[in-house]
Design a protein around this motif. Structure first.
Motif, mmCIF file in Angstrom:
data_model
loop_
_atom_site.group_PDB
_atom_site.id
_atom_site.type_symbol
_atom_site.label_atom_id
_atom_site.label_comp_id
_atom_site.label_asym_id
_atom_site.label_seq_id
_atom_site.Cartn_x
_atom_site.Cartn_y
_atom_site.Cartn_z
ATOM 1 N N SER A 157 36.320 99.671 48.791
ATOM 2 C CA SER A 157 36.959 99.345 47.520
ATOM 3 C C SER A 157 36.286 99.989 46.312
ATOM 4 N N ILE A 158 37.104 100.361 45.333
ATOM 5 C CA ILE A 158 36.598 100.691 43.997
ATOM 6 C C ILE A 158 37.019 99.625 42.986
ATOM 7 N N SER A 159 37.813 98.648 43.434
ATOM 8 C CA SER A 159 38.347 97.647 42.510
ATOM 9 C C SER A 159 37.432 96.438 42.359
ATOM 10 N N SER A 160 36.381 96.358 43.178
ATOM 11 C CA SER A 160 35.468 95.215 43.078
ATOM 12 C C SER A 160 34.407 95.506 42.020
ATOM 13 N N ILE A 161 34.833 95.458 40.772
ATOM 14 C CA ILE A 161 33.938 95.763 39.655
ATOM 15 C C ILE A 161 32.980 94.603 39.388
ATOM 16 N N VAL A 162 33.475 93.378 39.541
ATOM 17 C CA VAL A 162 32.660 92.191 39.300
ATOM 18 C C VAL A 162 32.291 91.555 40.643
ATOM 19 N N LYS A 163 30.998 91.426 40.885
ATOM 20 C CA LYS A 163 30.522 90.827 42.129
ATOM 21 C C LYS A 163 30.311 89.333 41.916
ATOM 22 N N LEU A 164 31.118 88.540 42.622
ATOM 23 C CA LEU A 164 31.126 87.094 42.397
ATOM 24 C C LEU A 164 30.326 86.307 43.425
ATOM 25 N N PHE A 165 30.047 86.889 44.584
ATOM 26 C CA PHE A 165 29.598 86.076 45.700
ATOM 27 C C PHE A 165 28.140 86.273 46.077
ATOM 28 N N THR A 166 27.330 86.651 45.087
ATOM 29 C CA THR A 166 25.892 86.730 45.336
ATOM 30 C C THR A 166 25.354 85.364 45.766
ATOM 31 N N ILE A 167 26.040 84.296 45.387
ATOM 32 C CA ILE A 167 25.604 82.936 45.716
ATOM 33 C C ILE A 167 25.452 82.738 47.223
ATOM 34 N N PHE A 168 26.178 83.523 48.025
ATOM 35 C CA PHE A 168 26.065 83.382 49.478
ATOM 36 C C PHE A 168 24.740 83.913 50.019
ATOM 37 N N LEU A 169 23.961 84.571 49.147
ATOM 38 C CA LEU A 169 22.611 84.986 49.534
ATOM 39 C C LEU A 169 21.582 83.899 49.248
ATOM 40 N N LEU A 170 22.077 82.695 48.959
ATOM 41 C CA LEU A 170 21.189 81.566 48.680
ATOM 42 C C LEU A 170 20.152 81.331 49.784
ATOM 43 N N PRO A 171 20.508 81.422 51.095
ATOM 44 C CA PRO A 171 19.474 81.218 52.124
ATOM 45 C C PRO A 171 18.289 82.168 51.980
ATOM 46 N N ALA A 172 18.553 83.433 51.668
ATOM 47 C CA ALA A 172 17.453 84.389 51.470
ATOM 48 C C ALA A 172 16.638 84.020 50.246
ATOM 49 N N ALA A 204 20.560 86.892 56.466
ATOM 50 C CA ALA A 204 21.149 86.301 55.257
ATOM 51 C C ALA A 204 22.272 87.179 54.704
ATOM 52 N N LEU A 205 22.063 88.487 54.722
ATOM 53 C CA LEU A 205 23.118 89.396 54.267
ATOM 54 C C LEU A 205 24.347 89.301 55.158
ATOM 55 N N ASP A 206 24.129 89.123 56.457
ATOM 56 C CA ASP A 206 25.260 89.026 57.365
ATOM 57 C C ASP A 206 26.020 87.719 57.173
ATOM 58 N N PHE A 207 25.296 86.645 56.903
ATOM 59 C CA PHE A 207 25.932 85.352 56.605
ATOM 60 C C PHE A 207 26.781 85.471 55.336
ATOM 61 N N ALA A 208 26.188 86.088 54.293
ATOM 62 C CA ALA A 208 26.934 86.290 53.042
ATOM 63 C C ALA A 208 28.135 87.196 53.275
ATOM 64 N N TYR A 257 29.900 87.567 56.014
ATOM 65 C CA TYR A 257 30.964 86.848 56.716
ATOM 66 C C TYR A 257 31.841 86.099 55.719
ATOM 67 N N TRP A 258 31.211 85.343 54.815
ATOM 68 C CA TRP A 258 31.989 84.506 53.902
ATOM 69 C C TRP A 258 32.700 85.333 52.830
ATOM 70 N N THR A 259 32.049 86.368 52.337
ATOM 71 C CA THR A 259 32.708 87.244 51.362
ATOM 72 C C THR A 259 33.927 87.904 51.996
ATOM 73 N N HIS A 260 33.758 88.354 53.237
ATOM 74 C CA HIS A 260 34.839 88.999 53.981
ATOM 75 C C HIS A 260 35.985 88.012 54.222
ATOM 76 N N ARG A 261 35.644 86.817 54.597
ATOM 77 C CA ARG A 261 36.673 85.817 54.888
ATOM 78 C C ARG A 261 37.459 85.451 53.636
ATOM 79 N N ILE A 262 36.757 85.268 52.538
ATOM 80 C CA ILE A 262 37.437 84.939 51.276
ATOM 81 C C ILE A 262 38.371 86.068 50.859
ATOM 82 N N ALA A 263 37.931 87.311 51.062
ATOM 83 C CA ALA A 263 38.768 88.465 50.707
ATOM 84 C C ALA A 263 40.077 88.468 51.485
#
Length: 419
Positions: free
Chosen positions: A129-144, A89-93, A95-101
């Motif tokens: 990164s030190i600039s990712s202060i706000v984590k937006l993509f926890t939603i990609f851990l939905l399968p877990a 599940a972490l790897d799936f999340a 992939y998508w976080t990386h792709r969006i970035a």
């Protein structure tokens, strides 16, 4: 914070030894892939990233704990299946976080640091990164969350998943046979870090390569297309703090300068690299058009500056090791003052690596902060418990460091210094 700090106390020396081994191995084999100043810049980026993480300087819009508590439809049994599901599940999340970035202007700012090196080696894996202060993509851990994987399991697996992405940042391992079909290998990741048109925005997978094959972003490394590393708009600095925010600063400037209100708003979520036409014409930004004909960033500095930079990062590594080992004893707000000092230190010595005159002012600011801490605490966050001479050593270092940097800036400021 304390647990992660202890994990890093083990991981940091291992990563450092592997980076140095790769540098030695490349020299021994006649295929040098680790330039000294680039390596220091990469290690410095890693220092700022782990310092930010240990201090907890980020927030999640939606926490994984909330997802698991409210959306679980089953609960996986305790045991190894839970950890397997969490890892996938972490790897799936990932992939998508990386792709969006990679694919959207705003989110590229959080990832540019990782691709900013014009080399490809184990050290550049530490450019985080030190600039990712706000984590937006926890939603990609939905399968877990749907499987009811406990938050504690995700917390254990996440650092392992991150550390497992270190090894494949190397040019010294060729294709790996049948493993190329399952996991991300050095060959796959060389493609990902390349700026060749054939390779751009490919192979986003972090551990498993089948996500790229499934979602159409896979590209094999081609013998006919040797990978050239970096980004098409080169950062031209060793300073990791600057690199972390330069794309965001460009977006802010472009949004301000754009004549169209539509462009002012849409620039943030347009494909990475998109700029309003009127701004692009009036304020051009250098871009590498031919990946086979450009000069890597390597400002001319004396050998003494290289040795001094190595000494500076050694002191910095020792100081953050103390922070991570004694974070509970240092406590709050002390740990944040300590973190500020670390960031100032990295900024100061990487400015000197860039041949910038203002390196002296940043060095003075860093050393004044250090001396002030020693004066008011009559110690360095309890360091004297390890040896009464250590605060004296630090005071001598702060004074001596100012004098050394003054000497370097005065010497380099003659004809060759970059303003």
């Amino acid at each position: 914070m304390e647990t992660y700090g202890r994990i890093l106390l083990i991981a940091m020396p291992v990563f450092l030894l592997l980076v140095l081994f790769e540098k030695w191995y490349g020299w021994r084999k006649g295929k040098e892939t680790v330039r000294t100043m680039d390596m220091i810049s990469s290690l410095s980026s890693g220092i700022t990233n782990v310092t930010k993480d240990v201090l907890g300087l980020s927030i999640a819009i939606i926490s994984y704990g909330w997802l698991a508590d409210h959306l679980a439809i089953v609960k996986v049994p305790d045991g190894w299946p839970t950890y397997v599901i969490a890892f996938i599940a972490l790897d799936f999340a990932g992939y998508w976080t990386h792709r969006i970035a990679h694919e959207y202007n705003f989110f590229w700012n959080n990832h540019i640091i990782h691709h900013s090196s014009e080399d490809f080696n184990l050290a550049c894996a530490l450019r985080q990164s030190i600039s990712s202060i706000v984590k937006l993509f926890t939603i990609f851990l939905l399968p877990a969350a749907l499987f009811g994987v406990p938050e504690q399991v995700v917390a254990v697996v996440a650092p392992l998943h991150l550390f497992a992405q270190f090894w494949y940042h190397t040019q010294h391992i060729n294709k790996m046979g049948w493993l190329e079909k399952i996991i991300v290998t050095p060959s796959h990741h060389r493609v990902h870090h390349a700026l060749n048109p054939e390779y751009l925005d490919k192979n986003y997978g972090q551990i498993f390569i089948f996500w790229d094959k499934l979602f159409g972003t896979y590209q094999e490394e081609l013998d006919s297309v040797p990978a050239v590393y970096g980004i098409t708009r080169p950062v031209r600095t060793w300073n990791p703090v600057k690199i972390n925010f330069m794309h965001l600063w460009l977006l802010i400037q472009d949004a301000w300068r754009a004549q169209s209100w539509k462009d002012k708003f849409r620039i943030w979520l347009m494909p990475t690299g998109w700029r309003p036409k009127d701004v692009e014409e009036k304020y051009p930004v250098f871009k590498i058009e031919d990946p086979y004909h450009f000069e890597k960033y390597e400002p001319t500095v004396p050998a003494t500056v290289r040795w001094w930079s190595l000494f500076q990062i050694l002191i910095c590594l020792l100081l953050i090791s103390y922070l991570f080992g004694y974070i509970a004893q240092i406590g709050s707000p002390g740990i944040f003052l300590y973190g500020l000092f670390v960031f100032l230190m990295v900024y100061a010595y990487t400015e000197l690596m860039d041949n910038h005159r203002d390196a002296l002012y940043w060095e003075i600011a860093k050393n004044l902060l250090g001396l002030s801490i020693l004066y008011y605490q009559r110690d360095w966050f309890g360091l004297s418990s390890l040896g009464t001479f250590l605060p004296v050593f630090l005071a001598s270092y702060f004074i001596g460091s100012t004098l050394v940097v003054y000497y370097f800036v005065r010497q380099q400021s003659r004809p060759s210094l970059t303003p």
